[in-house]
Motif scaffolding. Structure first.
Motif, PDB file in Angstrom:
ATOM      1  N   SER A  18      42.499  68.162  50.659  1.00 22.14           N
ATOM      2  CA  SER A  18      42.321  68.208  49.090  1.00 22.14           C
ATOM      3  C   SER A  18      41.628  66.636  48.548  1.00 22.14           C
ATOM      4  CB  SER A  18      43.660  68.457  48.285  1.00 22.14           C
ATOM      5  OG  SER A  18      44.775  67.555  48.498  1.00 22.14           O
ATOM      6  N   ILE A  19      41.918  65.692  49.477  1.00 24.14           N
ATOM      7  CA  ILE A  19      41.173  64.458  48.992  1.00 24.14           C
ATOM      8  C   ILE A  19      39.726  64.343  49.182  1.00 24.14           C
ATOM      9  CG2 ILE A  19      43.236  63.053  49.202  1.00 24.14           C
ATOM     10  CD1 ILE A  19      42.355  62.197  52.280  1.00 24.14           C
ATOM     11  N   PRO A  20      39.132  64.019  48.120  1.00 25.49           N
ATOM     12  CA  PRO A  20      37.635  63.868  48.107  1.00 25.49           C
ATOM     13  C   PRO A  20      37.290  62.909  49.239  1.00 25.49           C
ATOM     14  CG  PRO A  20      38.496  63.147  46.074  1.00 25.49           C
ATOM     15  CD  PRO A  20      39.721  63.555  47.114  1.00 25.49           C
ATOM     16  N   LYS A  21      36.424  63.253  50.234  1.00 25.56           N
ATOM     17  CA  LYS A  21      35.773  62.426  51.081  1.00 25.56           C
ATOM     18  C   LYS A  21      34.284  62.018  50.582  1.00 25.56           C
ATOM     19  CE  LYS A  21      38.429  64.404  54.637  1.00 25.56           C
ATOM     20  NZ  LYS A  21      39.344  65.265  53.808  1.00 25.56           N
ATOM     21  N   ILE A  22      34.019  60.688  50.885  1.00 28.76           N
ATOM     22  CA  ILE A  22      32.770  60.230  50.495  1.00 28.76           C
ATOM     23  C   ILE A  22      31.678  60.884  51.384  1.00 28.76           C
ATOM     24  CG2 ILE A  22      31.201  58.033  50.437  1.00 28.76           C
ATOM     25  CD1 ILE A  22      33.907  56.834  49.229  1.00 28.76           C
ATOM     26  N   GLY A  23      30.648  61.141  50.966  1.00 28.27           N
ATOM     27  CA  GLY A  23      29.350  61.810  51.617  1.00 28.27           C
ATOM     28  C   GLY A  23      29.605  63.200  52.079  1.00 28.27           C
ATOM     29  N   VAL A  24      30.595  63.781  51.602  1.00 26.98           N
ATOM     30  CA  VAL A  24      31.052  65.425  52.211  1.00 26.98           C
ATOM     31  C   VAL A  24      31.245  65.776  50.559  1.00 26.98           C
ATOM     32  CG1 VAL A  24      32.221  66.945  53.179  1.00 26.98           C
ATOM     33  CG2 VAL A  24      32.240  64.588  53.938  1.00 26.98           C
ATOM     34  N   ARG A  25      30.314  66.606  49.927  1.00 22.20           N
ATOM     35  CA  ARG A  25      30.345  67.042  48.667  1.00 22.20           C
ATOM     36  C   ARG A  25      30.560  68.347  48.465  1.00 22.20           C
ATOM     37  NH1 ARG A  25      26.734  64.193  44.214  1.00 22.20           N
ATOM     38  NH2 ARG A  25      28.873  64.158  43.523  1.00 22.20           N
ATOM     39  N   LYS A  26      31.357  68.851  49.403  1.00 23.19           N
ATOM     40  CA  LYS A  26      31.673  70.192  48.962  1.00 23.19           C
ATOM     41  C   LYS A  26      32.810  70.458  48.271  1.00 23.19           C
ATOM     42  CE  LYS A  26      35.062  71.338  52.771  1.00 23.19           C
ATOM     43  NZ  LYS A  26      35.429  70.438  53.709  1.00 23.19           N
ATOM     44  N   ARG A  27      33.187  71.644  47.715  1.00 23.92           N
ATOM     45  CA  ARG A  27      34.212  71.693  46.747  1.00 23.92           C
ATOM     46  C   ARG A  27      35.307  71.433  47.468  1.00 23.92           C
ATOM     47  NH1 ARG A  27      34.834  74.693  42.025  1.00 23.92           N
ATOM     48  NH2 ARG A  27      36.862  75.495  41.934  1.00 23.92           N
ATOM     49  N   LEU A  28      36.394  70.855  46.555  1.00 20.29           N
ATOM     50  CA  LEU A  28      37.526  70.523  47.123  1.00 20.29           C
ATOM     51  C   LEU A  28      38.751  71.542  47.209  1.00 20.29           C
ATOM     52  CD1 LEU A  28      38.230  67.282  45.019  1.00 20.29           C
ATOM     53  CD2 LEU A  28      37.556  67.302  47.477  1.00 20.29           C
ATOM     54  N   GLY A  34      44.978  57.259  52.640  1.00 17.87           N
ATOM     55  CA  GLY A  34      44.040  56.358  53.184  1.00 17.87           C
ATOM     56  C   GLY A  34      44.647  55.032  53.655  1.00 17.87           C
TER      57      GLY A  34
END
Lengths: 342, 367, 339, 331
Positions: free
Chosen positions: C267-277, C226
């Motif tokens: 591999s980084i979590p994205k806000i609003g995208v709730r799929k498995r990492l 980020g």
């Protein structure tokens, strides 16, 4: 959400004395946690976010009685019976430990370097006097497999594992007693990005498989958003906003939440260019400002904010979304999505 | 993955103890020190076997014999097995002092596993086997004799028993006391900690030696030598334990807040469990290091006390007792070899310090 | 010097460490360049060699165990081009560059200031050294710098000790110190990792403002994608001592070529995208005594081929300066991606 | 800062009381007292009968208050010290204790202080050298020297040095003055003669302290050299000299100063035993004979005064630390 309540915290406070002067007299208190009220329902994952020093870790530790709370009730309802964690004696506490567990932040400090992994994972069973040595070891092996390690590694020592693997060993240990409720204290913040994803996935899978309830303490808002159903935002020892995860990011009700969302770094060169920064720094928690805690840094602050402390309460027509701001119904605050992401 | 994958795996199944041992082996001075300590311990355990003479037996005719030289070349310049010359006594014609002269005609080869004076092994049986000696009629005083003609080497060897024993047992005793007090004070903090800490501070305000002197002076002179000996061990340990108590307390304080201890607590463990299974094992290597470094301190203190006549009492011998014969400058000037027990003290302490230092580096590589 | 002029050329830089287990190749033939006024991001996980790369550029490799064993660091400064690696690390020439033409700030603002000297002392030290100013003038300049990094009451704050500053303020003071001699290059080694998000945003904004004002180039070292996305013009991705991919920030984020870069972004979590990492299996290899001759990422790579385990990949360069060290981009090997 | 200092001073007061009480207990531990010895002498030498001797001893006990309960004896003693500077009576010297101890204590402090200064300066310098030349030949030599210094019993060292000086160098040793100057009035020659004698105890006692300071300084400096602020200083372009002497040493020296307070006991005990061997007119021999002869007030006063000196030393070290480190001052 109509699931039953598993944990209810009422007016939880934890003060640390400050000693000064010639006679080391107590001249004040650091109000690390200053009156928390919330409920957690069975099966959900609640994220507790805030910046360093906001009291989130102290809150987690006070709930599980690693620290003795200064005041307040921690009503825990793992089965039919309700107990107040804050008032339990030694024996009661030992029994309740089977139901409530803790995952630590630092994967290097949280495993005893002189014990084998098998002993570490099975130790809680031994302490609680559950099963025979053989049964305990086989459970430890099964748990290690569950978190993506191999049972054949039970004879090894912690220093032989990487940070991510160690964190998974810590998770296996906390699950050995088959608890209902787990407090995760920044479980991935010490890990590298690529390994962080492994651990987050393991935590999510385990929540499903063991029907766990999590209180997930963290400072990284994207991690919290990823794993939590609901989110509590803390500032200076108090909860300032409680909301469903998605709602919080889309339409925050507290200016501090808004500021946090604006500061999240976005891994996208088009969107992440310039972040709007909150001015100033967190006030001294031993001497919090009058009125609203946040007024010293709030761009919307008025005289009302400077004199009167707001209470955490539900929004008009949406009691589930609570915020402690005098103007929560008036302000039009920008969510994370307004930055163009998602 | 790569060819050294095998080795990787092998390297990685070591416990903390094994890792410490591996690092210790690489510490050269530490290893040298350890070897010296082992040799010294062996000799002191087998003292009668290694002593060519009975250390209590005076031989007034041989008073202040200087050290005899071991030779491997005879008068004709041929190399032979090691031997000593016989000694004859003459009187200096001017000063009328007794002098010892080598008699080059009498050659006595040094023999190993010879038989001379009798001693008993563990009270089980008697034997007269000795490591080395010379034939009857000659003498072998490798480091000379004292004022009444006792073999100094035998006395040093016997003295090592007392000196090393006091060091070892005193250190063990003080380590036990120190670990216990330090552990209790660190773990329970609060009032207990306050009291123990103030007491430790108080003891540390006194220099150790004068305090030991004062306490030793309190041992009644009417006590038998063995009683005095036990008294001295107690005095040393009582003064020494505070140091370890402080260190252990510090360690315990830091371990008490470690996450792995907290994790054990969240599993429901009580204080006793935490101390026994988590804190002690983690402090152990540290305690062993301090223990090793305490031994030389106690040997030093004992020798100083005995040197001043406030410690071990004759006929029991320790290195300090032996050195107390060297207080008169004139006597030392004429018979300098009576200072030799001091060299043994020095070597022993040096070896133990090396060993302790090596252990510390190995146990705590990052401190 | 104008914006866009070349400032730094790092060519095949190798820095090794002697450890108990043998030789650690912390930085292994890494190349990159830096132009006037731009920001280069160096990104990678812990132990990938990004910090050591920065220290090599400063000729500040930890002594005596580490040393620069190969390659060049060509600095095109005001006095012509010099190869920094050819200087002794304590030489006068090197010290003239450090703190004056190339400055550095560090990860831990809590420990990077000397606790026993005042902030003013520490700021003035570099100013007096490089700008040959007297105490009074240096103090003047130090106060100006504090004001510039938006520390209020700069005159009084000069007499304060570091422990009286918050983390964010200390990092500001560090920046003031680093920029006090108008350097050409500012190297920032994880400058915000130890700080909270809101303070991080303050510091990064400050750095961007100062760059606009003063025109220095920045090398931004971080593990946070980020931060890179927000700051960098171009990016170097490092893995296990190698520079595995080098391109503009847009290219790296939107069309990454190296499987590691791709996986890292996923591999980084994205806000609003709730799929498995998507996680990267395994962990970074132990770099002690590794024998070369294979791709260090192969054991964790979903697309690894036989050759990846047998031969070290060369660096492939498309015509636009997007380089990647991966066999997938070799025409002989696949032909699919390289097409 | 001020509150810190005041707290340290206030804290020292109960410590001093405890120290005196503890000294008194220790000195009273041996069975019997000086008058037991006197009584025996009266019997064997003055030819008194047992009853006469006992009666005489009892009379003397009553006169010196030795027949009172322990706590009262202590109260009398400490009361005398605090109110009149009266430390009791030395039976052995037949004089008040205060007439005996001050001069001797002065010499002890002079020698210990000199040793302290020498060992700190030399130890710190060697330590700096060692840490900045890690694993070089010089460092190895210094390390071996340090181990030797820590391992050699200082009474043995004193003995060997005396032997070498007396029999191989032909120098007068022992005492603080050559015989001809002992009673001479102070003058330049006497001062020079003092220096000629003084260096022996200073070397003997200072060796271990030097070694210890060197080890501490070396360890600390190596640790400090790895700190981030040292790297910051280098990154500024400072010369290595300045990085080490200004930034690193200033931080590394704090534990040495802290240790200075703790080192004092070792120096004093070293001085005491060396003095007995070198026959110096300091506390050492006097304390020793007082112990052997059960001259309790003298021995107790010595023991207590040594501890008092240490309390003062620790206080000074605390102050020095506060002066050096703003974080301590901050409180």
């Amino acid at each position: 959400m109509s699931a039953k309540t598993i944990l209810e915290v009422r007016n939880l406070k934890k003060y640390f004395p400050i000693q000064k002067g010639v006679f080391r007299r107590v001249v004040g208190h650091v109000k690390a946690v200053d009156g928390l009220d919330f409920v957690i329902r069975e099966g959900e994952c609640v994220g507790l976010v805030g910046e360093s020093g906001c009291g989130k870790t102290t809150a987690g530790r006070s709930i599980i009685r690693l620290l003795d709370p200064t005041e307040g009730e921690v009503l825990f309802r793992p089965g039919e019976q309700e107990v107040d964690m804050a008032k339990l004696g030694k024996d009661g506490l030992k029994r309740i430990r089977q139901e409530m567990q803790f995952i630590f932040q630092d994967p290097f400090a949280s495993l005893n370097p002189r014990m084998t992994v098998g002993r570490i994972v099975s130790e809680p069973l031994k302490i609680q006097g559950i099963g025979t040595q053989k049964e305990r070891m086989s459970r430890a092996g099964a748990l290690l497999e569950k978190v993506g390690l191999s049972a054949s590694q039970m004879g090894r020592f912690p220093h032989e594992f990487s940070g991510g693997q160690r964190q998974r060993i810590g998770i296996a240990r906390s699950l050995s007693l088959n608890p209902r409720f787990v407090i995760c204290d920044e479980p991935v913040s010490a890990l590298d990005v690529s390994v962080q994803a492994q651990v987050l996935n393991v935590l999510k899978d385990l929540q499903q498989d063991f029907s766990l309830t999590y209180l997930f303490v963290a400072h990284d808002l994207s991690v919290v958003e990823h794993i939590s159903d609901r989110i509590f935002v803390m500032y200076l020892g108090k909860i300032v906003e409680i909301a469903d995860s998605q709602e919080l990011y889309e339409s925050p009700r507290h200016p501090y939440t808004e500021a946090l969302l604006k500061a999240i770094p976005i891994a996208d060169p088009k969107l992440g260019r310039r972040r709007e920064a909150l001015e100033g720094s967190v006030p001294d928690p031993s001497n919090p400002p009058d009125g609203c805690n946040f007024h010293t840094r709030c761009r919307y602050a008025t005289d009302l904010c400077r004199s009167e402390e707001p209470v955490l309460q539900g929004q008009q027509g949406n009691p589930e979304h609570q915020a402690s701001c005098h103007y929560q119904n008036e302000l039009q605050l920008a969510g994370y999505m307004a930055r163009g992401a998602g | 993955m790569s060819s050294n994958g095998q080795e990787e795996r092998q390297k990685k199944s070591l416990s903390q103890g094994q890792l410490i041992w591996r690092r210790f082996k690489r510490h050269k001075l530490g290893m040298i020190g350890t070897v010296v300590v082992i040799i010294l311990a062996t000799i002191s355990i087998g003292a009668p076997f290694f002593s060519p003479y009975d250390y209590t037996e005076p031989d007034f005719g041989q008073a202040y014999t200087p050290p005899q030289r071991v030779r491997i070349r005879d008068a004709e310049g041929n190399f032979t097995r090691p031997f000593v010359y016989g000694l004859t006594q003459e009187y200096d014609e001017v000063t009328w002092e007794r002098v010892y002269v080598e008699d080059k005609d009498e050659k006595y080869p040094i023999r190993f596993f010879t038989r001379s004076w009798e001693y008993s092994v563990l009270g089980l049986f008697d034997t007269d086997l000795h490591f080395f000696g010379v034939d009857e009629g000659a003498t072998i005083y490798l480091v000379g004799t004292d004022h009444i003609g006792r073999d100094l080497l035998s006395r040093i060897i016997y003295g090592s028993r007392v000196s090393l024993f006091i060091g070892g047992v005193g250190a063990l005793f003080s380590a036990t006391l120190g670990s216990f007090m330090g552990g209790v004070s660190g773990y329970f903090s609060g009032k207990v900690d306050m009291v123990v800490q103030r007491f430790v501070e108080l003891l540390q305000l006194f220099p150790q030696l004068p305090l030991m002197m004062a306490l030793s002076a309190a041992i009644p002179t009417t006590w038998p030598p063995l009683g005095v000996f036990i008294g001295v061990v107690f005095v040393l340990a009582l003064v020494q334990w505070t140091w370890l108590a402080r260190e252990v307390r510090g360690k315990v304080l830091s371990y008490r807040e470690e996450d792995f201890v907290l994790a054990t607590k969240t599993a429901g463990a009580n204080d006793l469990y935490v101390i026994v299974f988590h804190i002690i094992p983690n402090c152990l290597s540290h305690i062993i290091v301090v223990l090793t470094l305490t031994i030389p301190n106690l040997i030093l203190a004992e020798s100083a006390l005995s040197f001043l006549g406030l410690g071990i009492q004759p006929p029991m011998v320790s290195w300090g007792v032996l050195l107390s014969n060297a207080t008169n400058l004139q006597t030392v000037g004429e018979n300098p070899w009576i200072m030799l027990p001091g060299v043994f003290i020095l070597v022993t302490i040096l070896a133990l310090n090396f060993m302790g230092d090596g252990l510390r580096d190995a146990a705590d590589p990052y401190s | 010097m104008a914006k866009g002029d070349r400032l730094l050329d790092v060519v095949d830089l190798s820095t090794h460490f002697r450890t108990e287990e043998g030789i650690l190749r912390a930085v292994d033939r890494v190349s990159f360049h830096l132009d006037q006024g731009e920001t280069l991001g160096i990104v990678g996980e812990s132990g990938c060699g990004k910090s050591i790369t920065a220290k090599s550029v400063m000729n500040l490799v930890p002594q005596p165990r580490g040393s620069i064993v190969g390659g060049k660091v060509l600095y095109h400064g005001n006095n012509g081009t010099v190869d920094i690696t050819s200087y002794h690390h304590q030489s006068r020439e090197m010290r003239k560059i450090r703190g004056n033409e190339i400055s550095m700030i560090f990860q831990e603002p809590m420990t990077s200031l000397n606790p026993v000297f005042t902030i003013g002392d520490q700021l003035m030290e570099a100013i007096m050294l490089h700008q040959r100013l007297g105490r009074a003038q240096a103090r003047q300049r130090a106060a100006e710098m504090l004001a510039r990094v938006k520390i209020s009451n700069p005159e009084q704050r000069l007499d304060r000790y570091p422990h009286e500053f918050s983390g964010g303020m200390r990092q500001r003071a560090m920046i003031a110190m680093a920029l006090s001699c108008n350097p050409q290059i500012l190297i920032a080694d994880e400058p915000t990792t130890a700080l909270d998000v809101t303070v991080e945003a303050q510091i990064l904004n400050l750095m961007q403002d100062l760059q606009d004002e003063m025109g220095m180039a920045i090398i931004m070292i971080t593990h946070d994608l980020g931060v890179i996305a927000g700051m960098a013009d171009r990016v170097l991705v490092m893995y296990a001592g190698w520079g595995v991919e080098r391109a503009t920030t847009e290219q790296v984020f939107y069309t990454p070529k190296h499987p590691y870069a791709t996986a890292l972004l996923q591999s980084i979590p994205k806000i609003g995208v709730r799929k498995r990492l998507t996680s990267i299996p395994g962990s970074v290899p132990d770099l002690n005594n590794v024998e070369g001759g294979w791709c260090y990422f192969a054991p964790r790579c979903a697309e690894a081929m036989d050759i990846c385990r047998q031969k070290e990949p060369p660096t492939f360069d498309d015509d636009e300066g997007h380089t990647v060290k991966c066999w997938l981009w070799d025409k002989q090997q696949t032909g699919i991606k390289a097409g | 800062m001020l509150s810190y200092l005041i707290r340290r001073i206030l804290y020292a007061i109960p410590m001093l009381l405890l120290v005196s009480f503890f000294s008194f207990i220790v000195i009273n531990l041996p069975p019997g007292d000086y008058l037991t010895t006197v009584q025996q002498q009266l019997q064997s030498q003055a030819g008194m009968s047992r009853d006469q001797a006992v009666a005489m001893a009892e009379r003397m006990r009553a006169r010196y208050g030795l027949d009172q309960p322990f706590v009262l004896q202590y109260a009398n003693w400490i009361g005398g010290i605090v109110t009149r500077g009266d430390f009791g009576y030395s039976f052995q010297h037949n004089r008040p204790v205060s007439e005996v101890i001050w001069v001797r204590l002065g010499w002890t402090l002079l020698i210990a202080g000199l040793c302290h200064a020498v060992s700190v300066i030399i130890g710190v310098l060697i330590g700096i050298f060692s840490a900045t030349h890690k694993y070089s030949i010089g460092d190895n030599i210094a390390t071996v020297f340090a181990f030797l210094g820590l391992s050699i019993p200082n009474f043995f060292f004193a003995l060997v040095l005396m032997y070498l000086l007396a029999f191989h160098a032909g120098v007068h040793v022992g005492g603080l003055f050559s015989p001809e100057y002992v009673l001479a009035p102070w003058g330049w020659d006497k001062f020079v003669d003092l220096l000629k004698h003084l260096w022996v105890p200073v070397v003997v006692v200072g060796l271990a302290g030097t070694a210890q300071n060197m080890r501490i300084m070396r360890g600390n400096l190596m640790d400090v050299l790895n700190r981030q602020y040292v790297e910051t200083a280098r990154a500024k372009g400072l010369s290595e000299r300045k990085v080490i002497y200004k930034h690193a040493v200033r931080n590394a020296i704090q534990p040495v100063i802290m240790y200075m307070g703790m080192a004092l006991p070792f120096l004093i005990q070293g001085e005491i035993i060396a003095s007995i061997i070198l026959n110096l007119p300091t506390t050492g021999p006097s304390f020793y004979y007082a112990l052997v002869n059960q001259d309790m007030y003298l021995a107790g006063s010595f023991l207590m005064m040594i501890a008092v000196v240490l309390v003062a030393g620790n206080l000074l070290a605390d102050f020095a630390l506060a002066w050096l480190d703003p974080r301590v001052r901050y409180d």
